[in-house]
Design an enzyme around this catalytic site. Sequence first.
Site, PDB file in Angstrom:
ATOM      1  N   PHE A 181       0.831  -1.195   0.000  1.00 43.74           N
ATOM      2  CA  PHE A 181       0.000   0.000   0.000  1.00 43.74           C
ATOM      3  C   PHE A 181       0.869   1.250   0.000  1.00 43.74           C
ATOM      4  CE2 PHE A 181      -2.433  -3.320   2.078  1.00 43.74           C
ATOM      5  CZ  PHE A 181      -3.732  -3.150   1.599  1.00 43.74           C
ATOM      6  N   ASP A 182       0.483   2.213  -0.801  1.00 37.88           N
ATOM      7  CA  ASP A 182       0.975   3.564  -0.580  1.00 37.88           C
ATOM      8  C   ASP A 182       0.459   4.015   0.786  1.00 37.88           C
ATOM      9  OD1 ASP A 182       1.846   6.346  -1.263  1.00 37.88           O
ATOM     10  OD2 ASP A 182      -0.323   6.670  -1.285  1.00 37.88           O
ATOM     11  N   ALA A 183       1.168   4.926   1.427  1.00 36.07           N
ATOM     12  CA  ALA A 183       0.754   5.376   2.761  1.00 36.07           C
ATOM     13  C   ALA A 183      -0.072   6.654   2.716  1.00 36.07           C
ATOM     14  CB  ALA A 183       1.983   5.568   3.657  1.00 36.07           C
TER      15      ALA A 183
END
Length: 229
Positions: free
Chosen positions: A9-11
Amino acid sequence: MEKPRAVLFDAYGTLFDVYSVALAAEQLFPGHGQALAVLWRDKQIEYTRLVTTSNGGAHYQPFWQLTRAALIYAIKRLLPQAATQELDAQVERLMNQYRSLSAFPENREVLQKLKARDVGTGILSNGDPAMLQLAVKSAALEGLLDHVISVDGIRKYKTAPEAYALGEHATGLKARQILFVSCNAWDALAATWYGYQTLWVNRYQLPFEELGTQPSHVGTDLRDVLQYV
């Protein structure tokens, strides 16, 4: 496509709501909170690209420093009269808010279900390690992530291919075996170009980038991840 063996996941913007700072910004700058949050985010991403592509990365700064610089720029641009002796205090208050951004409500549920399915989980982010550690702790996501990967070690931000390569190195998997999830269209596009399976989480009903490539999947929140693993 083979079933992904891991999900990265991107944060910022994907797990953590970068626009949740608008409320605090509105308290400081009535009538300008939402606009400030949007400009702050846009300038932050612009700065990551600038320092990555200029002079071979000689001007690299950690994400926290770029985030602070982007905030100062946004305040000065939208509210030039606010650039007074109070500016430092205003900046520090909003930066403290950024340390513990609101997490999207489905995060924990989705990560728990991925772990129950024995799917690897992780973050691949522009954030520097201290920022990510605090954000994960604040959102009570500790123990649900196998990897928290920061680009800081290579001093290059996404969308540099070297940044996306960190996901392969951390998991020991090929990009095609990994589902990369981002709410940022530019990030989902670059990850697709790199070779990941991708899910663009289109929370805000926006058009995708018009550069001839589409993500592998499109959803509206993180629960859509569960359809593909």
